[in-house]
Write a protein that holds these residues in place. Structure first.
Motif, PDB file in Angstrom:
ATOM      1  N   PHE A  90       0.826  -1.219   0.000  1.00  0.00           N
ATOM      2  CA  PHE A  90       0.000   0.000   0.000  1.00  0.00           C
ATOM      3  C   PHE A  90       0.859   1.268   0.000  1.00  0.00           C
ATOM      4  N   TYR A  91       1.856   1.340   0.874  1.00  0.00           N
ATOM      5  CA  TYR A  91       2.636   2.579   0.994  1.00  0.00           C
ATOM      6  C   TYR A  91       3.506   2.820  -0.236  1.00  0.00           C
ATOM      7  N   LYS A  92       3.941   1.740  -0.894  1.00  0.00           N
ATOM      8  CA  LYS A  92       4.654   1.909  -2.167  1.00  0.00           C
ATOM      9  C   LYS A  92       3.722   2.501  -3.223  1.00  0.00           C
ATOM     10  N   ILE A  93       2.494   1.972  -3.248  1.00  0.00           N
ATOM     11  CA  ILE A  93       1.499   2.478  -4.204  1.00  0.00           C
ATOM     12  C   ILE A  93       1.215   3.960  -3.942  1.00  0.00           C
ATOM     13  N   ALA A  94       0.993   4.277  -2.669  1.00  0.00           N
ATOM     14  CA  ALA A  94       0.687   5.663  -2.301  1.00  0.00           C
ATOM     15  C   ALA A  94       1.848   6.593  -2.655  1.00  0.00           C
ATOM     16  N   LEU A  95       3.093   6.138  -2.421  1.00  0.00           N
ATOM     17  CA  LEU A  95       4.268   6.956  -2.729  1.00  0.00           C
ATOM     18  C   LEU A  95       4.401   7.180  -4.233  1.00  0.00           C
ATOM     19  N   LEU A  96       4.233   6.119  -5.015  1.00  0.00           N
ATOM     20  CA  LEU A  96       4.353   6.246  -6.466  1.00  0.00           C
ATOM     21  C   LEU A  96       3.292   7.186  -7.033  1.00  0.00           C
ATOM     22  N   LEU A  97       2.073   7.059  -6.542  1.00  0.00           N
ATOM     23  CA  LEU A  97       1.009   7.923  -7.037  1.00  0.00           C
ATOM     24  C   LEU A  97       1.185   9.366  -6.563  1.00  0.00           C
ATOM     25  N   THR A  98       1.783   9.547  -5.394  1.00  0.00           N
ATOM     26  CA  THR A  98       2.089  10.905  -4.923  1.00  0.00           C
ATOM     27  C   THR A  98       3.122  11.557  -5.838  1.00  0.00           C
ATOM     28  N   VAL A  99       4.144  10.785  -6.228  1.00  0.00           N
ATOM     29  CA  VAL A  99       5.151  11.305  -7.164  1.00  0.00           C
ATOM     30  C   VAL A  99       4.497  11.630  -8.510  1.00  0.00           C
ATOM     31  N   THR A 100       3.557  10.768  -8.930  1.00  0.00           N
ATOM     32  CA  THR A 100       2.819  11.033 -10.175  1.00  0.00           C
ATOM     33  C   THR A 100       2.084  12.361 -10.095  1.00  0.00           C
ATOM     34  N   VAL A 101       1.422  12.598  -8.970  1.00  0.00           N
ATOM     35  CA  VAL A 101       0.686  13.855  -8.776  1.00  0.00           C
ATOM     36  C   VAL A 101       1.639  15.051  -8.820  1.00  0.00           C
ATOM     37  N   LEU A 102       2.818  14.911  -8.216  1.00  0.00           N
ATOM     38  CA  LEU A 102       3.813  15.997  -8.241  1.00  0.00           C
ATOM     39  C   LEU A 102       4.247  16.313  -9.669  1.00  0.00           C
ATOM     40  N   PHE A 103       4.479  15.275 -10.456  1.00  0.00           N
ATOM     41  CA  PHE A 103       4.887  15.488 -11.844  1.00  0.00           C
ATOM     42  C   PHE A 103       3.758  16.121 -12.658  1.00  0.00           C
ATOM     43  N   MET A 104       2.527  15.654 -12.428  1.00  0.00           N
ATOM     44  CA  MET A 104       1.401  16.204 -13.187  1.00  0.00           C
ATOM     45  C   MET A 104       1.157  17.667 -12.808  1.00  0.00           C
ATOM     46  N   GLY A 105       1.283  17.986 -11.507  1.00  0.00           N
ATOM     47  CA  GLY A 105       1.142  19.368 -11.077  1.00  0.00           C
ATOM     48  C   GLY A 105       2.230  20.255 -11.655  1.00  0.00           C
ATOM     49  N   SER A 106       3.454  19.733 -11.715  1.00  0.00           N
ATOM     50  CA  SER A 106       4.558  20.482 -12.317  1.00  0.00           C
ATOM     51  C   SER A 106       4.326  20.684 -13.810  1.00  0.00           C
ATOM     52  N   GLY A 107       3.778  19.648 -14.462  1.00  0.00           N
ATOM     53  CA  GLY A 107       3.466  19.755 -15.886  1.00  0.00           C
ATOM     54  C   GLY A 107       2.444  20.837 -16.161  1.00  0.00           C
ATOM     55  N   ARG A 108       1.478  20.966 -15.258  1.00  0.00           N
ATOM     56  CA  ARG A 108       0.469  22.013 -15.393  1.00  0.00           C
ATOM     57  C   ARG A 108       1.120  23.401 -15.383  1.00  0.00           C
ATOM     58  N   GLN A 109       2.065  23.581 -14.460  1.00  0.00           N
ATOM     59  CA  GLN A 109       2.756  24.862 -14.358  1.00  0.00           C
ATOM     60  C   GLN A 109       3.638  25.111 -15.584  1.00  0.00           C
ATOM     61  N   ILE A 110       4.260  24.055 -16.088  1.00  0.00           N
ATOM     62  CA  ILE A 110       5.106  24.197 -17.283  1.00  0.00           C
ATOM     63  C   ILE A 110       4.253  24.634 -18.475  1.00  0.00           C
ATOM     64  N   TYR A 111       3.088  24.006 -18.634  1.00  0.00           N
ATOM     65  CA  TYR A 111       2.216  24.391 -19.750  1.00  0.00           C
ATOM     66  C   TYR A 111       1.767  25.841 -19.583  1.00  0.00           C
ATOM     67  N   ARG A 112       1.429  26.225 -18.354  1.00  0.00           N
ATOM     68  CA  ARG A 112       1.006  27.598 -18.086  1.00  0.00           C
ATOM     69  C   ARG A 112       2.102  28.587 -18.481  1.00  0.00           C
ATOM     70  N   ALA A 113       3.339  28.273 -18.073  1.00  0.00           N
ATOM     71  CA  ALA A 113       4.467  29.158 -18.386  1.00  0.00           C
ATOM     72  C   ALA A 113       4.713  29.218 -19.892  1.00  0.00           C
ATOM     73  N   ASN A 114       4.644  28.061 -20.564  1.00  0.00           N
ATOM     74  CA  ASN A 114       4.866  28.017 -22.015  1.00  0.00           C
ATOM     75  C   ASN A 114       3.807  28.815 -22.769  1.00  0.00           C
ATOM     76  N   SER A 115       2.545  28.618 -22.395  1.00  0.00           N
ATOM     77  CA  SER A 115       1.447  29.222 -23.155  1.00  0.00           C
ATOM     78  C   SER A 115       1.360  30.733 -22.955  1.00  0.00           C
ATOM     79  N   LEU A 116       1.796  31.214 -21.795  1.00  0.00           N
ATOM     80  CA  LEU A 116       1.691  32.644 -21.515  1.00  0.00           C
ATOM     81  C   LEU A 116       2.972  33.418 -21.837  1.00  0.00           C
TER      82      LEU A 116
END
Length: 450
Positions: free
Chosen positions: A304-330
């Motif tokens: 369970f904790y491995k799953i939770a950690l991996l998905l937390t890292v996924t969320v961090l990358f997706m959130g960072s990707g959102r900011q990257i797209y925002r910076a690129n588009s503006l």
């Protein structure tokens, strides 16, 4: 400078406001980190609030035939109100951060969606009150389940609508080129990417809620056996993992659609790399959930904790990707804004210098008698008199025809006016005008347009 930027600036095809020429309270990179981290913390609890409300509604409906699910619905409802409160508190930081970093863009999007954006406040308030009403009337309305379920159903409908408002605004702020065409919330809602992101968000909420349900019911200090009669921890764990896995698969299917509906102006290899890395982190987590569901009961909680950690890292990358797209588009539009702001600052600088020069000339007596007279006229007379047209009082041309050879008479009239004609208002007296100013004023009146 990119030629397309200059063309857009000169043609006015893209609305380009001036920026606020104030320094940021913190370094930009630090504000971006705060925005990403605080937003992710906030959105996790928003996921739990929405997913918990949906799950409570489903289990309570199922509980009409199976009492065990009604008990499960109550247990989930107890967590939803807590997660909701945390979501609100954690929402302050990202809201402030995005306002500071993207003031022009965020404010413009809010203004364009108008009353619907303002409606977030009453909608959230009503939904929150409904969830509390639902939670605290569980026993009171035990024999009137239709009413009790309807209370939660209404809250869920509101919770499902509110993300549309936020996603529409966040989406709209990225596309200044669309601002001139947007005539309200519905126009902004129909822009590309809003609906794919919305459904991706809904499935993310269900995935996070599934993992939360697994953890919450698996705690050793949770008195599971004293609450439930027939359902076991293993049953709930399976349901939690199943919900998380199915919702994660749905996210994987919708993810490419989210990317394809994003305008290409914000795309870049940095964004693609971050998104693919985040997705790669989620794959082993999904595999481990599948193995747990298809494996032996005693191994259910092993990873369970491995799953939770991996998905937390996924969320961090997706959130960072959102900011990257925002910076690129503006990026290009921000360069346009810098040009506009620099031009405004230069005009302001010139205006201040001109004003100082005028003040200096006036102090040194460099202003002509006519200029001084015009200044006095604008101060005392312009509200009622125009050069050639009737306003409140007669035009200046009429004064010239009456007093062209009678400067003293004009001065006396200004000091102590009477009422000559019934079609004009009584002129007030101006004894406060200094003699020197009165001389300049009469000179200006009798020589205007000559």
């Amino acid at each position: 400078m990119n030629n397309s930027l200059l063309i857009a600036l000169q043609s006015g095809s893209i609305p380009v406001p001036k920026d606020i020429p104030l320094p940021l309270p913190l370094p930009e990179w630090l504000l971006i980190i705060l925005l990403v981290i605080s937003f992710l913390a906030h959105i996790i609890f928003v996921n739990l609030m929405l997913g918990g409300s949906l799950l409570t509604l489903w289990t309570e409906i199922k509980g009409l035939k199976d009492k065990e699910y009604d008990i499960l619905a109550l247990e989930i409802a107890k967590t939803t109100t807590v997660n909701k409160s945390i979501a609100v508190v954690l929402g302050v930081a990202p809201l402030l951060s995005i306002n500071v970093l993207y003031t022009v863009y965020f404010y413009s999007a809010n203004a364009l969606t108008g009353l619907v954006w303002i409606a977030v406040i009453p909608l959230v308030t009503i939904a929150f009150l409904l969830t509390y009403l639902h939670k605290y009337t569980w026993k009171t309305l035990e024999n009137n389940k239709a009413v009790h379920i309807s209370i939660l159903a209404l809250a869920v409908v509101i919770f499902l609508f509110i993300p549309f408002i936020f996603l529409t605004n966040i989406n709209l702020m990225l596309f200044p080129e669309k601002w001139a065409m947007v005539k309200g919330f519905m126009d902004a809602l129909l822009l590309p990417n809003v609906f794919p992101r919305y459904f991706h968000f809904i499935f993310a909420s269900l995935s996070v809620t599934g993992l939360f349900l697994f953890w919450y019911m698996s705690r050793k200090n949770y008195p599971f056996e004293t609450i439930f009669n027939r359902l076991t921890r293993y049953d709930i764990q399976r349901k939690g993992y199943s919900l998380a896995l199915v919702a994660s698969i749905a996210q994987f299917l919708i993810g490419p659609l989210v990317l394809l509906t994003l305008p290409s102006k914000g795309m870049g290899w940095n964004l693609i790399l971050v998104i693919l890395t985040g997705a790669a982190m989620a794959l082993p987590a999904m595999w481990m959930m599948w193995k747990a569901l298809s494996g032996a009961q005693e191994n259910m909680s092993r990873n369970f904790y491995k799953i939770a950690l991996l998905l937390t890292v996924t969320v961090l990358f997706m959130g960072s990707g959102r900011q990257i797209y925002r910076a690129n588009s503006l990026k290009q539009h921000q360069e346009l804004v810098k040009i506009k702001t620099a031009a405004f600052q230069e005009i302001k600088k010139q205006a201040i210098a001109k004003s100082k020069t005028a003040q200096t000339n006036e102090a040194n007596g460099a202003l002509s008698k006519a200029d001084k007279g015009k200044k006095v006229f604008n101060q005392y007379c312009a509200a009622c008199h125009k050069p050639t047209e009737k306003l409140v009082g007669p035009p200046v041309t009429e004064m010239q025809s009456i007093y062209k050879d009678n400067v003293a008479g004009l001065k006396n009239w200004i000091r102590k006016p009477g009422k000559k004609r019934p079609d004009y208002a009584q002129m007030p007296a101006f004894p406060q005008i200094a003699d020197s100013d009165l001389n300049d004023l009469t000179t200006y009146l009798l020589t205007l347009n000559k």
